[in-house]
Structure formats: structure tokens, C-alpha cells
Design a protein around this motif. Structure first.
Motif: not given
Length: 182
Positions: A172-173, A177
Motif C-alpha cells: 500500500s501507499q 512511506e
């Protein structure tokens, strides 16, 4: 003392807090009053029956705390020492008996008990991958699967320290991160 145990296989609902006798140290062992226990994915495998285990059992593969008893023949660890250790499915308890060769003293004024308990198993896994499975050197490119997970983040940091470039996979994004911060 209190211990988290299970007497049958299942989901998280099978975990129960029970009273059991406090362990005592035999030759070559220490007893640790746990401050923190590492929580690892492997614990779910034991709980769910993926890895067979004798029941009833406790869980937990690593922990950190204060040594309260030292068995005969243990010379490198003393009562009062702060240790992080690898357990044998026994760290989800107030006290754990530990093979002294599986314990590492640390300075609790420099490293928190929480960090020590949470990083030993994953840290050793990452160290093995970077130094023994393959000797990572400057200029190497390394692919790290699950780069936002505990082992993935430590592995990424160790590869970077060795001078390698890292590509991490994530799902996932948000996890991307996290992996970028490693």
C-alpha cells in the motif's frame, strides 16, 4: 505468576491469562522478570496450529527484562542485569526461564527494554541475511520483500549501512512511506 497461554488451537480468543508457578533456574539458565515481550507473526502460527506445539503452551519468542535468578555455571550474567533474550515460547509471562547462552546484556539507559524486546529476533534475521546469506557490499542492489515490516525495515537499514541500494516491495501507499523512512 501470570502467563498468557492457550490450551487449544484457534484465533486470538483462545489466549487466556492463567496463574502458573514462577520458574526457577537450573544449571546454565537465568530467570528474567519480563518488562516487554516481542510480538511476532510466528506466534500466530503456533496459536493457529500451523506449527505443531504441545498444549497447553505459552507464546513468545523474545523478551527483555531484569535478571532475578542465575543458575549454577552462569558466569557472564548476574542478578540485576538488563537482558534481551530469545525464548522458547515462554515470553508472554511475568517471568521466563532462559538458557543463558540465548541472553544478551544491554545498557537500559541507552536502549529501552521495549526496543530490546522488539528487535532481537528480527534484527538477527536481518543480520543473517546481510552477512551470511549474502555478503552485502557497497554498490549492490538488494530487493527487500515486505519492506514496511519489522524485519524489512531493519534489513533495509543494514543494507544501506553496508552501502547498498535498496528496492522494497509493499502492499500500500501507506506502507511505501514507512519503507522509505527505513
Amino acid at each position: 505468576m501470570k502467563s498468557v497461554q492457550l490450551d487449544h488451537i484457534g484465533g486470538p480468543e483462545v489466549l487466556k491469562v492463567v496463574d502458573i508457578p514462577q520458574p526457577t533456574a537450573k544449571a546454565g539458565e537465568i530467570v528474567v522478570r519480563n518488562r516487554y515481550a516481542g510480538v511476532n507473526f510466528i506466534d500466530t502460527y503456533f496459536r493457529a496450529g500451523v506449527y505443531p506445539t504441545q498444549l497447553p503452551t505459552s507464546l513468545g519468542q523474545e523478551g527483555a527484562g531484569d535478571v532475578v535468578e542465575v543458575g549454577e555455571g552462569v558466569d557472564s550474567i548476574s542478578v540485576g542485569d538488563s537482558v534481551a533474550y530469545l525464548g522458547n515460547q515462554n515470553t508472554y509471562a511475568q517471568y521466563s526461564v532462559v538458557d543463558s547462552t540465548q541472553a544478551m546484556k544491554f545498557d537500559s539507559s541507552a536502549v529501552s527494554f521495549e526496543t530490546a524486546a522488539a528487535s532481537l529476533l528480527q534484527g538477527l534475521t536481518a543480520h543473517t541475511l546481510v552477512t551470511r546469506s549474502f555478503d552485502v557490499k557497497p554498490g549492490h542492489w538488494v530487493l527487500v520483500q515486505a519492506g514496511a515490516g519489522g524485519t524489512g525495515r531493519i534489513l533495509t537499514q543494514m543494507c544501506k549501512l553496508a552501502g547498498a541500494k535498496v528496492i522494497a516491495t509493499v502492499s500500500s501507499q501507506q506502507k511505501a512511506e514507512v519503507a522509505k523512512q527505513a
